[in-house]
Design an enzyme around this catalytic site. Structure first.
Site, PDB file in Angstrom:
ATOM      1  N   ASP A  99       2.789 -18.221 -21.381  1.00  0.00           N
ATOM      2  CA  ASP A  99       3.808 -19.271 -21.363  1.00  0.00           C
ATOM      3  C   ASP A  99       3.261 -20.638 -21.749  1.00  0.00           C
ATOM      4  O   ASP A  99       3.993 -21.475 -22.285  1.00  0.00           O
ATOM      5  CB  ASP A  99       4.442 -19.359 -19.971  1.00  0.00           C
ATOM      6  CG  ASP A  99       5.470 -18.257 -19.725  1.00  0.00           C
ATOM      7  OD1 ASP A  99       5.608 -17.383 -20.599  1.00  0.00           O
ATOM      8  OD2 ASP A  99       6.136 -18.281 -18.667  1.00  0.00           O
ATOM      9  N   SER A 120       0.531  -7.610 -10.582  1.00  0.00           N
ATOM     10  CA  SER A 120       0.382  -8.616  -9.537  1.00  0.00           C
ATOM     11  C   SER A 120      -0.405  -9.841 -10.022  1.00  0.00           C
ATOM     12  O   SER A 120       0.059 -10.547 -10.909  1.00  0.00           O
ATOM     13  CB  SER A 120      -0.271  -7.966  -8.305  1.00  0.00           C
ATOM     14  OG  SER A 120      -0.149  -8.778  -7.180  1.00  0.00           O
ATOM     15  N   LYS A 132       5.101  -6.446 -10.716  1.00  0.00           N
ATOM     16  CA  LYS A 132       5.071  -6.771  -9.286  1.00  0.00           C
ATOM     17  C   LYS A 132       5.036  -8.289  -9.148  1.00  0.00           C
ATOM     18  O   LYS A 132       3.999  -8.909  -9.327  1.00  0.00           O
ATOM     19  CB  LYS A 132       3.864  -6.150  -8.583  1.00  0.00           C
ATOM     20  CG  LYS A 132       3.830  -6.457  -7.090  1.00  0.00           C
ATOM     21  CD  LYS A 132       2.643  -5.817  -6.406  1.00  0.00           C
ATOM     22  CE  LYS A 132       2.639  -6.138  -4.923  1.00  0.00           C
ATOM     23  NZ  LYS A 132       2.338  -7.545  -4.627  1.00  0.00           N
TER      24      LYS A 132
END
Length: 414
Positions: A324, A313, A338
């Site tokens: 990224d 999460s 999740k």
């Protein structure tokens, strides 16, 4: 005559439209229990991420729920839970008043119980451990991410909702609860007796380490166990303190961090990132929103992040943002997966409603729900004791240290 027939035919159509909007004719006064059911229906109708409602006729679901005999508040709760079950989404759920208060206390910084984050597996429908809270009874007893909880005090979890299971694990300090656990790595089934305790949620643990084969390198090790309301504040203090002590680089340990508050995850990411997108959110209309970092990062020192199947999460939001944006390398194993965001809604009787309102994507638009994030360096966790986490006996941690000390492998982020 034709005009009268036309208006007569139009009346039921108008009533259907008004009913779809949640309006009820004044003559059909609802009881208090029916009003609560209708209140939940309206929240889901307005906010739920899937506008097909899992292929259900959501208006018909409301009508069926209101036709149920609702004599007591418990009747209303059961009707609501039956209504929500049609969405087949374990994260959209009713929180009875006591459990709603417990959840609010949990995210605020303290709770009592065994300290185990749980979820219902979307495929098997089994109750699984996501991660134990560091230092809590479940952690000390050796419960691991992926372990299946088969029963709680002899009650099979097959018949329990997520919140019912969590409620059975909570309780007064000093009382005992027994979990029947099927181990994720070998299928062995055992009964584990736990004594409930008060769990203070200090989510950040940090210290400075000298690298044995590189005495001139000082590494700041930070373990973040949960995204509670005080997570960003404690993280900022840890970063500043370690840099003042001479940290040249950092290892951020997100293993077994089950997540928590979305906003806390965003605030922690802003401590590490400059001028970057942290996460995209996608609502039911497929409209993109985003959370971004300004130019307020506390450090640009090299960073490695440790992840595993218990990283879930908000932890995945942070890990995905750092990966990224090229701010950090990820080491360990694939994360939990999740990628859904819930909002909490207060209901009129002091209960609460958790509703999945959006999904999130990483800055490179990766949808990780049920997929997880693959680390840059896959390092399977070797069997270690709890007190060996973050030491030379911990293989993923040692890989992180090697990356930070190898010349040219980790450049400072701009």
């Amino acid at each position: 005559m034709q005009k009268r027939a036309f208006w007569f035919a139009l009346v039921p159509v108008m009533l259907m439209v008004l009913g779809w909007l949640g309006w009820t004719p004044p003559a059909l006064a609802l009881t208090e229990e029916q009003r609560l059911v209708s209140e939940v229906w309206r929240v889901v109708n307005r906010a739920y991420i899937d506008e097909t409602f899992n292929g259900e006729n959501w208006w018909k679901v409301r009508q069926q729920a209101l036709r149920s005999p609702l004599r007591t508040r418990e009747d209303a709760y059961e009707a609501i839970e039956e209504m929500l079950a049609k969405l087949d989404d374990p994260f959209t759920r009713l929180l009875r008043p006591d459990r709603y208060r417990n959840l609010q206390v949990n995210t605020a910084g303290e709770l009592t119980g065994v300290g185990l984050q749980i979820a219902i597996d979307a495929d098997t429908k089994q109750l699984k451990a996501i991660a134990p809270i560091a230092g809590a009874p479940a952690d000390l007893a050796g419960i691991q991410p992926g372990d299946v909880i088969l029963a709680i005090d002899g009650v099979s979890t097959e018949s329990l909702t997520l919140d019912e299971a969590a409620g059975r694990m909570r309780g007064p300090v000093g009382t005992e609860v027994t979990l029947q656990v099927e181990r994720f790595d070998g299928g062995a089934i055992e009964d584990i007796a736990l004594v409930r305790d008060r769990i203070a949620l200090h989510p950040v643990m940090a210290d400075l380490r000298t690298v044995e084969n590189s005495p001139n390198t000082q590494i700041g090790y930070i373990r973040l166990t949960q995204f509670s309301a005080n997570a960003a504040e404690e993280m900022a203090e840890a970063i500043a303190s370690l840099e003042n002590e001479g940290a040249d680089a950092f290892v951020l340990d997100l293993r077994n961090n089950p997540g928590g508050l979305l906003q806390a995850g965003i605030e922690v990411a802003r401590l590490w990132l400059n001028d970057s997108t942290i996460v995209y959110t996608v609502n039911r209309q497929s409209i993109l929103g985003s959370f971004d970092a300004g130019h307020e990062a506390l450090t640009d020192a090299p960073l490695v992040v440790l992840v595993n199947p218990g990283t879930a999460s908000a932890s995945e939001i942070l890990a995905g943002a750092l990966q990224d944006n090229g701010r950090a390398k990820l080491v360990g194993e694939r994360t939990f997966g999740k990628g859904l965001i819930q909002s909490l809604f207060d209901l009129s009787d002091d209960s609460g409603l958790a509703v999945t309102v959006a999904k999130y994507e990483t800055p490179n638009h990766k949808d990780i729900n049920k997929l997880g994030i693959m680390p840059d360096f896959v390092v399977k966790q070797n069997p270690i004791q709890r007190n060996e986490v973050g030491t030379e006996s911990d293989r993923p941690y040692q890989t992180a240290v090697e990356l930070l000390t190898e010349s040219g492998v980790m450049a400072k982020a701009g």
